[in-house]
Design an enzyme around this catalytic site. Structure first.
Site, PDB file in Angstrom:
ATOM      1  CB  SER A   1      -0.856  -0.019   1.274  1.00  0.00           C
ATOM      2  OG  SER A   1      -1.467   1.236   1.492  1.00  0.00           O
TER       3      SER A   1
ATOM      4  CE1 TYR B   1      -4.388  -1.977   5.166  1.00  0.00           C
ATOM      5  CE2 TYR B   1      -3.116  -0.010   4.640  1.00  0.00           C
ATOM      6  CZ  TYR B   1      -3.892  -1.082   4.232  1.00  0.00           C
ATOM      7  OH  TYR B   1      -4.174  -1.253   2.899  1.00  0.00           O
TER       8      TYR B   1
HETATM    9  P1  NAD Z   1     -11.369  -6.339   0.349  1.00  0.00           P
HETATM   10  O1  NAD Z   1     -11.943  -6.227   1.714  1.00  0.00           O
HETATM   11  O2  NAD Z   1     -12.231  -6.153  -0.845  1.00  0.00           O
HETATM   12  O3  NAD Z   1     -10.624  -7.736   0.155  1.00  0.00           O
HETATM   13  C1  NAD Z   1      -9.919  -8.354   1.168  1.00  0.00           C
HETATM   14  C2  NAD Z   1      -9.904  -9.837   0.892  1.00  0.00           C
HETATM   15  O4  NAD Z   1      -9.180 -10.472   1.957  1.00  0.00           O
HETATM   16  C3  NAD Z   1     -11.296 -10.457   0.859  1.00  0.00           C
HETATM   17  O5  NAD Z   1     -11.327 -11.495  -0.100  1.00  0.00           O
HETATM   18  C4  NAD Z   1     -11.421 -11.045   2.262  1.00  0.00           C
HETATM   19  O6  NAD Z   1     -12.352 -12.115   2.345  1.00  0.00           O
HETATM   20  C5  NAD Z   1      -9.996 -11.519   2.474  1.00  0.00           C
HETATM   21  N1  NAD Z   1      -9.662 -11.772   3.858  1.00  0.00           N
HETATM   22  C6  NAD Z   1      -9.842 -10.976   4.938  1.00  0.00           C
HETATM   23  N2  NAD Z   1      -9.434 -11.619   6.057  1.00  0.00           N
HETATM   24  C7  NAD Z   1      -8.975 -12.831   5.658  1.00  0.00           C
HETATM   25  C8  NAD Z   1      -8.411 -13.945   6.345  1.00  0.00           C
HETATM   26  N3  NAD Z   1      -8.247 -13.956   7.667  1.00  0.00           N
HETATM   27  N4  NAD Z   1      -8.054 -15.024   5.610  1.00  0.00           N
HETATM   28  C9  NAD Z   1      -8.239 -15.060   4.279  1.00  0.00           C
HETATM   29  N5  NAD Z   1      -8.762 -14.030   3.586  1.00  0.00           N
HETATM   30  C10 NAD Z   1      -9.129 -12.933   4.266  1.00  0.00           C
HETATM   31  O7  NAD Z   1     -10.150  -5.291   0.360  1.00  0.00           O
HETATM   32  P2  NAD Z   1      -9.180  -4.742  -0.782  1.00  0.00           P
HETATM   33  O8  NAD Z   1      -9.234  -3.272  -0.705  1.00  0.00           O
HETATM   34  O9  NAD Z   1      -9.395  -5.430  -2.073  1.00  0.00           O
HETATM   35  O10 NAD Z   1      -7.783  -5.162  -0.138  1.00  0.00           O
HETATM   36  C11 NAD Z   1      -6.917  -6.105  -0.730  1.00  0.00           C
HETATM   37  C12 NAD Z   1      -5.482  -5.741  -0.363  1.00  0.00           C
HETATM   38  O11 NAD Z   1      -5.156  -4.479  -0.946  1.00  0.00           O
HETATM   39  C13 NAD Z   1      -5.257  -5.598   1.136  1.00  0.00           C
HETATM   40  O12 NAD Z   1      -4.004  -6.144   1.497  1.00  0.00           O
HETATM   41  C14 NAD Z   1      -5.245  -4.083   1.327  1.00  0.00           C
HETATM   42  O13 NAD Z   1      -4.481  -3.717   2.438  1.00  0.00           O
HETATM   43  C15 NAD Z   1      -4.608  -3.637   0.033  1.00  0.00           C
HETATM   44  N6  NAD Z   1      -4.835  -2.248  -0.307  1.00  0.00           N
HETATM   45  C16 NAD Z   1      -6.095  -1.779  -0.519  1.00  0.00           C
HETATM   46  C17 NAD Z   1      -6.246  -0.435  -0.853  1.00  0.00           C
HETATM   47  C18 NAD Z   1      -7.596   0.152  -1.131  1.00  0.00           C
HETATM   48  O14 NAD Z   1      -7.679   1.397  -1.284  1.00  0.00           O
HETATM   49  N7  NAD Z   1      -8.660  -0.607  -1.233  1.00  0.00           N
HETATM   50  C19 NAD Z   1      -5.146   0.402  -0.962  1.00  0.00           C
HETATM   51  C20 NAD Z   1      -3.890  -0.129  -0.723  1.00  0.00           C
HETATM   52  C21 NAD Z   1      -3.743  -1.457  -0.410  1.00  0.00           C
END
Ligand code: NAD
Length: 256
Positions: free
Chosen positions: A138, A151
């Site tokens: 991130s 985080y």
């Molecule tokens: P999201 O909530 O849509 O997806 C998260 C996924 O992780 C889901 O499939 C959820 O079921 C799974 N998950 C959560 N806990 C779990 C566990 N204990 N075991 C297995 N799976 C689990 O979120 P997202 O925004 O798509 O995030 C995905 C990644 O991207 C994360 O690592 C997040 O930190 C990173 N990220 C997101 C953003 C953003 O703006 N959305 C920005 C930077 C980084």
């Protein structure tokens, strides 16, 4: 381009992980999904591209379940060629109010699970002298924001882990890189939009505008499709010598 390769993507039932799974399938890879969202909907979307799709429900807090996921992928498809460590959660609170169980869960899911999946998939990748490990970090792996201590700590750690693993594999065909998105409108961020709309008494659209205006100069969300295209590039031969980078896709967030 990825015909014959297998991609294991953690946390791929929604958001960025699902976007990355779709990109991998579109490019011909076998895909193993993981996560706690709508499994059948995710599976159907990925299957549209005609490739092989499997699912494992491992909880990324549990090393033994991570091991059974990696082994299941190897058993079903013969290999884990591309490992995308993507599963992640968020919790927002000041340090002194941060619930201890949330801290532990964020470190386990956003950081330690990448160590476990990587250490388990790496011997196979090394033996085939080809592999790609993509860690979805991130902008919060590069800079901080208040109220996101767990985080930010996990994501900074994930980038450090990426660099170390990249050095250890530098003379092999296995590369490790991190992708650092800014705001992407996924369920994880939607919760923060909802919280802002409720606390400031503004509409969803205004809450999104405010969120972007604070951090992301392009005033546009990064999309899972854009991240998927970068992931495919990092899996290509053109990226054979890209090792240990933390590549931000953030509308200018960390340029400030
Ligand atoms: P999201 O909530 O849509 O997806 C998260 C996924 O992780 C889901 O499939 C959820 O079921 C799974 N998950 C959560 N806990 C779990 C566990 N204990 N075991 C297995 N799976 C689990 O979120 P997202 O925004 O798509 O995030 C995905 C990644 O991207 C994360 O690592 C997040 O930190 C990173 N990220 C997101 C953003 C953003 O703006 N959305 C920005 C930077 C980084």
């Amino acid at each position: 381009m990825l015909k014959g390769k297998t991609a294991l993507i953690t946390g791929s039932t929604s958001g960025i992980g699902l976007g990355l799974a779709l990109a991998m399938a579109q490019n011909g890879a076998n895909v193993m999904l993981n996560g706690f969202g709508d499994v059948e909907a995710a599976r159907a979307e990925v299957a549209k591209f005609g490739g092989n799709v499997a699912y494992h429900g491992a909880d990324m807090r549990k090393p033994d379940e991570i091991e059974s996921m990696v082994r299941a992928c190897e058993a079903q498809f013969g290999a884990v060629d591309i490992l995308v460590n993507n599963a992640g959660i968020q919790h927002v609170a000041n340090v002194e109010d941060f619930p201890v169980d949330r801290w532990d869960a964020i470190i386990a899911i956003n950081l330690s699970s990448a160590f476990h999946a990587t250490r388990l998939a790496l011997p196979g990748m090394k033996s085939r002298n080809w592999g790609r490990v993509l860690n979805i970090a991130s902008v919060h792996g590069l800079v901080a924001s208040a109220q996101k201590s767990a985080y930010v700590a996990a994501k900074h750690g994930l980038i450090g882990f990426t660099k170390t693993a990249a050095l250890e594999c530098a003379t092999t065909g296995v590369t490790h890189n991190a992708i650092c998105p800014g705001w992407v409108l996924t369920p994880l961020v939607q919760k923060q939009v909802d919280a802002r709309a409720a606390s400031a008494g503004v509409t969803q659209e205004e809450a999104k505008r405010q969120l972007l205006a604070e951090k992301q100069p392009s005033l546009q969300f990064t999309t899972p499709e854009q991240l998927g295209a970068l992931a495919i590039f990092l899996c290509s031969a053109a990226a054979d010598n890209i090792r240990g980078v933390a590549w931000n896709v953030d509308g200018g967030w960390v340029a400030q």
